[in-house]
Design a protein around this motif. Structure first.
Motif, mmCIF file in Angstrom:
data_model
loop_
_atom_site.group_PDB
_atom_site.id
_atom_site.type_symbol
_atom_site.label_atom_id
_atom_site.label_comp_id
_atom_site.label_asym_id
_atom_site.label_seq_id
_atom_site.Cartn_x
_atom_site.Cartn_y
_atom_site.Cartn_z
ATOM 1 N N TYR A 57 9.427 -1.632 0.207
ATOM 2 C CA TYR A 57 10.532 -1.130 1.017
ATOM 3 C C TYR A 57 9.998 -0.679 2.376
ATOM 4 O O TYR A 57 8.826 -0.338 2.514
ATOM 5 C CB TYR A 57 11.229 0.060 0.331
ATOM 6 N N ARG A 58 10.897 -0.685 3.354
ATOM 7 C CA ARG A 58 10.575 -0.092 4.643
ATOM 8 C C ARG A 58 10.498 1.422 4.505
ATOM 9 O O ARG A 58 11.334 2.050 3.853
ATOM 10 C CB ARG A 58 11.648 -0.470 5.672
ATOM 11 N N TYR A 59 9.506 1.985 5.119
ATOM 12 C CA TYR A 59 9.288 3.422 4.969
ATOM 13 C C TYR A 59 10.443 4.230 5.551
ATOM 14 O O TYR A 59 10.766 5.314 5.062
ATOM 15 C CB TYR A 59 7.965 3.812 5.624
ATOM 16 N N THR A 60 11.076 3.703 6.590
ATOM 17 C CA THR A 60 12.186 4.437 7.210
ATOM 18 C C THR A 60 13.370 4.573 6.252
ATOM 19 O O THR A 60 14.080 5.584 6.276
ATOM 20 C CB THR A 60 12.636 3.723 8.489
ATOM 21 N N GLN A 61 13.594 3.593 5.429
ATOM 22 C CA GLN A 61 14.710 3.674 4.492
ATOM 23 C C GLN A 61 14.362 4.492 3.254
ATOM 24 O O GLN A 61 15.260 5.029 2.606
ATOM 25 C CB GLN A 61 15.146 2.270 4.072
ATOM 26 N N MET A 62 13.103 4.583 2.903
ATOM 27 C CA MET A 62 12.694 5.337 1.716
ATOM 28 C C MET A 62 12.156 6.720 2.069
ATOM 29 O O MET A 62 11.768 7.474 1.177
ATOM 30 C CB MET A 62 11.602 4.563 0.963
ATOM 31 N N LYS A 63 12.146 7.045 3.332
ATOM 32 C CA LYS A 63 11.498 8.287 3.748
ATOM 33 C C LYS A 63 12.171 9.507 3.141
ATOM 34 O O LYS A 63 11.506 10.478 2.768
ATOM 35 C CB LYS A 63 11.504 8.383 5.276
ATOM 36 N N GLY A 64 13.490 9.492 3.026
ATOM 37 C CA GLY A 64 14.189 10.635 2.450
ATOM 38 C C GLY A 64 13.826 10.859 0.989
ATOM 39 O O GLY A 64 13.687 12.004 0.544
ATOM 40 N N ASP A 65 13.653 9.770 0.228
ATOM 41 C CA ASP A 65 13.294 9.903 -1.185
ATOM 42 C C ASP A 65 11.819 10.215 -1.379
ATOM 43 O O ASP A 65 11.442 10.850 -2.368
ATOM 44 C CB ASP A 65 13.640 8.608 -1.933
ATOM 45 N N LEU A 66 10.989 9.780 -0.418
ATOM 46 C CA LEU A 66 9.546 9.970 -0.560
ATOM 47 C C LEU A 66 9.016 11.175 0.198
ATOM 48 O O LEU A 66 7.809 11.431 0.165
ATOM 49 C CB LEU A 66 8.818 8.710 -0.057
ATOM 50 N N GLU A 67 9.884 11.917 0.876
ATOM 51 C CA GLU A 67 9.412 12.991 1.749
ATOM 52 C C GLU A 67 8.644 14.051 0.971
ATOM 53 O O GLU A 67 7.530 14.448 1.352
ATOM 54 C CB GLU A 67 10.606 13.635 2.467
ATOM 55 N N GLU A 68 9.215 14.496 -0.133
ATOM 56 C CA GLU A 68 8.555 15.546 -0.907
ATOM 57 C C GLU A 68 7.242 15.045 -1.503
ATOM 58 O O GLU A 68 6.226 15.750 -1.488
ATOM 59 C CB GLU A 68 9.496 16.027 -2.017
ATOM 60 N N LEU A 69 7.238 13.823 -2.017
ATOM 61 C CA LEU A 69 6.018 13.257 -2.585
ATOM 62 C C LEU A 69 4.943 13.090 -1.517
ATOM 63 O O LEU A 69 3.759 13.372 -1.764
ATOM 64 C CB LEU A 69 6.341 11.918 -3.253
ATOM 65 N N ASP A 70 5.338 12.675 -0.331
ATOM 66 C CA ASP A 70 4.356 12.502 0.745
ATOM 67 C C ASP A 70 3.753 13.837 1.170
ATOM 68 O O ASP A 70 2.549 13.925 1.470
ATOM 69 C CB ASP A 70 5.009 11.807 1.940
ATOM 70 N N ARG A 71 4.558 14.861 1.220
ATOM 71 C CA ARG A 71 4.050 16.172 1.624
ATOM 72 C C ARG A 71 3.043 16.712 0.596
ATOM 73 O O ARG A 71 2.008 17.273 0.962
ATOM 74 C CB ARG A 71 5.200 17.161 1.794
ATOM 75 N N ILE A 72 3.361 16.536 -0.681
ATOM 76 C CA ILE A 72 2.437 17.024 -1.710
ATOM 77 C C ILE A 72 1.146 16.213 -1.686
ATOM 78 O O ILE A 72 0.048 16.750 -1.854
ATOM 79 C CB ILE A 72 3.113 16.948 -3.093
ATOM 80 N N THR A 73 1.275 14.921 -1.453
ATOM 81 C CA THR A 73 0.074 14.083 -1.362
ATOM 82 C C THR A 73 -0.768 14.484 -0.151
ATOM 83 O O THR A 73 -2.003 14.527 -0.217
ATOM 84 C CB THR A 73 0.468 12.612 -1.265
ATOM 85 N N GLU A 74 -0.110 14.785 0.948
ATOM 86 C CA GLU A 74 -0.844 15.223 2.140
ATOM 87 C C GLU A 74 -1.568 16.528 1.881
ATOM 88 O O GLU A 74 -2.724 16.717 2.296
ATOM 89 C CB GLU A 74 0.133 15.390 3.313
ATOM 90 N N GLN A 75 -0.916 17.451 1.174
ATOM 91 C CA GLN A 75 -1.575 18.722 0.860
ATOM 92 C C GLN A 75 -2.779 18.493 -0.044
ATOM 93 O O GLN A 75 -3.817 19.119 0.119
ATOM 94 C CB GLN A 75 -0.581 19.660 0.178
ATOM 95 N N THR A 76 -2.635 17.575 -1.001
ATOM 96 C CA THR A 76 -3.751 17.277 -1.902
ATOM 97 C C THR A 76 -4.937 16.720 -1.127
ATOM 98 O O THR A 76 -6.089 17.122 -1.336
ATOM 99 C CB THR A 76 -3.300 16.265 -2.979
ATOM 100 N N LEU A 77 -4.683 15.798 -0.214
ATOM 101 C CA LEU A 77 -5.767 15.240 0.592
ATOM 102 C C LEU A 77 -6.397 16.285 1.492
ATOM 103 O O LEU A 77 -7.608 16.278 1.742
ATOM 104 C CB LEU A 77 -5.237 14.067 1.423
ATOM 105 N N SER A 78 -5.569 17.195 1.991
ATOM 106 C CA SER A 78 -6.112 18.245 2.863
ATOM 107 C C SER A 78 -6.980 19.224 2.078
ATOM 108 O O SER A 78 -8.047 19.622 2.531
ATOM 109 C CB SER A 78 -4.956 18.975 3.546
#
Length: 588
Positions: A57-78
């Motif tokens: 999928y295009r990230y722009t269309q899935m961004k709303g559904d993936l926003e929380e998952l992306d933030r948690i993944t970013e925190q994990t990497l940080s």
């Protein structure tokens, strides 16, 4: 001595012959097969070719559904690697500490006691990432997430030695749960139009049309296009080998708006399969590299196995105890994937999103099935070790058509031609290629030669072969033919009949002859004299005929036979008087 010699020799040859007979019958009932290899040459039906975009999928269309998952993944990497390039955590109202509480199964850093460096330190078996300082020696640690059953009585850690693999698998696990909540009407974005992904398509130097391809969406590999599939009205035929007589595609491989934590590979994915077979992109596909022309040469091979007693194979899958969820031609891959999905539904209560879903069954989502992850990874381990029995249940098909592939690579376009090639592609498709070489790839699929190999099985020992071998052994040890075998059979039959008749006569003479044995005598003794036949009680001679004449001199005469002793024949009363008078006359 000659008789004994020939008797021993006959018995030895007879035993040797039947020992050879036993070996021949054992070989016949083992049902051996012979492999026949034929090389044929003819026009060939071009196989189906499936190409996927590698971005679901295009990230722009899935961004709303993936926003929380992306933030948690970013925190994990940080927290783990001190890496933060997304610049989104600071704007999140919940902050860093409360963010990880929103998703189950958080990613953790785990102490590895099996490591040779583990003896230096004694730390906790599981350390949370949010308040953990990265250890100096990374070899002592593994990364994973905790999974438990429904009542939390059994738990385990799904661990990885590579942080990249751990993050990708953990992200993919949560991504599957998000996909299961999307409605069925959720379409696959702008690439569902062929021109947005494929710049040009030609087969046998002729342009492709919309009737030559079909489209489907894969949860991981994105939009996929199958050329010359079963929906094609006129299947492509190859009458000449070579790169100019096959399928040629120019693909757009630019990573425009890809999902960064899911789509870590650029390019495209391709697989070759039969028209009536589904495209298994995980099992048989391989990736195409951007800026490279990939030429795939094919060679067709067919295999026809013998079923029944000669081998474990199935002709159409009707005798396999696994339901075909793909509604296509039976293949072993179709059966194995269907078997795993059936086990998922049975053990976990939901369907895995990468395989077809049975009727009235929901896709797995930890908001509805909180322990499906625990069940899935346990089931995956049992599947790999064949404890589910899928590899045993799924028989090999008796008829298989495969394509042996070999690939060659070259840089495309060349340095001297890339400017005008990119210019023409941009004008033709109304698309500006920003990354130049990383934005395009070329694919050629063709037959290397029209000769194809056919492997077929045939019985090694047929009934004709068995009879011939038996006759050869018979002739070797007895030097006989069919007529001599019939003569011997006739002799044996005659001996059996004669023996039976002799035994029957002896039996009848012993048990049914009158006067023989005690039983016959008793029956005769109890019979009245009046009812006896004349042959049993003959008439006695008259008294006059029995007396001697007076002229004859007295001589010793033998008494008449005592017929009365043969049976209870009573003597007449006059017989006694007559006999006494005879002896009276002889007195002086």
């Amino acid at each position: 001595m000659k008789t004994a010699f020939w008797a021993v020799l006959w018995l030895c040859t007879f035993g040797m012959m039947y020992w050879q007979f036993a070996l021949l019958f054992e070989e016949y009932f083992s049902y051996p097969v012979s492999l026949n290899i034929n090389l044929n040459s003819d026009k060939l039906v071009f196989p189906a070719v499936t190409v996927c975009t590698l971005n679901p999928y295009r990230y722009t269309q899935m961004k709303g559904d993936l926003e929380e998952l992306d933030r948690i993944t970013e925190q994990t990497l940080s927290d783990l690697y001190k890496y933060n390039s997304f610049n989104t955590l600071g704007s999140h109202p919940r902050g860093r500490r409360g963010l990880r509480e929103t998703l189950p199964h958080p990613l953790q850093l785990l102490w590895d006691p099996a490591s040779p460096h583990a003896a230096r330190k004694d730390r906790s078996a599981a350390s949370s990432l949010r308040d953990n300082n990265p250890p100096v020696n990374w070899k002592d640690w593994k990364i994973g997430f905790k999974l438990c059953n429904q009542n939390k009585s059994d738990c385990f850690y799904q661990t990885y030695s590579s942080g990249v693999d751990a993050v990708r698998e953990w992200y993919r696990f949560h991504y599957i749960n998000i996909l299961s909540r999307l409605p069925d009407s959720f379409t696959s974005l702008e690439e569902d139009k062929l021109g947005n992904f494929i710049f040009s398509c030609r087969f046998n130097q002729a342009s492709c049309s919309q009737a030559n391809y079909s489209h489907f969406h894969h949860p991981i590999y994105g939009n996929c296009y199958t050329f010359n599939g079963e929906n094609n009205s006129n299947l492509w035929m190859s009458s000449m080998p070579g790169v100019n007589n096959g399928l040629s595609l120019t693909l757009r491989t630019e990573q425009n708006d890809f999902i960064p934590l899911l789509s870590t590979v650029t390019g495209a994915r391709v697989t070759v399969h039969g028209q009536d077979e589904p495209a298994f992109m995980d099992d048989g596909g391989f990736n195409l590299r951007p800026g490279v022309e990939t030429s795939i040469s094919m060679r067709k091979e067919t295999l026809d196995r013998l079923g029944g007693n000669y081998g474990d194979c199935t002709y159409n899958g009707s005798d396999v105890p696994v339901k075909n969820l793909y509604h296509s031609k039976y293949t072993q891959q179709v059966c194995i994937h269907s078997c795993f999905q059936e086990s998922m539904v049975k053990e976990c209560g939901c369907a895995y999103i990468f395989y077809p879903r049975p009727e009235h069954v929901e896709y797995c989502d930890y908001k509805k099935h909180d322990s499906w992850g625990y069940c899935y990874y346990k089931l995956q381990g049992a599947f790999s070790s064949d404890r589910l029995g899928c590899f045993t249940k799924c028989l090999k098909p008796c008829s298989v058509t495969s394509y042996k592939l070999s690939a060659g690579y070259s840089r495309w376009p060349s340095v001297t031609s890339q400017d005008w090639v990119f210019r023409m592609l941009s004008l033709q498709n109304n698309y500006t290629i920003k990354n130049k070489r990383n934005g395009v790839a070329k694919l050629n699929v063709f037959f290397k030669e029209l000769n194809y190999k056919t492997n077929s099985e045939s019985p090694s020992v047929t009934m004709v072969t068995l009879l011939s071998n038996l006759g050869s052994q018979w002739s070797l040890w007895f030097g006989s033919s069919v007529l001599s075998v019939v003569e011997m059979a006739e002799l044996i039959f005659d001996l059996m009949v004669i023996t039976f008749l002799m035994l029957l006569r002896r039996f009848r003479s012993r048990y049914w002859s009158p006067g023989r044995g005690g039983r016959g005598a008793q029956e005769v003794a109890s019979t009245p004299a009046s009812s006896l036949p004349s042959s049993v009680c003959p008439k006695l001679p008259s008294l006059a005929s029995s007396l001697p004449s007076p002229d004859t001199s007295p001589t010793l005469t033998a008494p008449p036979p005592a017929y009365a002793t043969l049976g209870p024949c009573p003597a007449p009363s006059s017989l006694a008087g007559a006999s006494s008078s005879v002896f009276t006359l002889e007195e002086p």
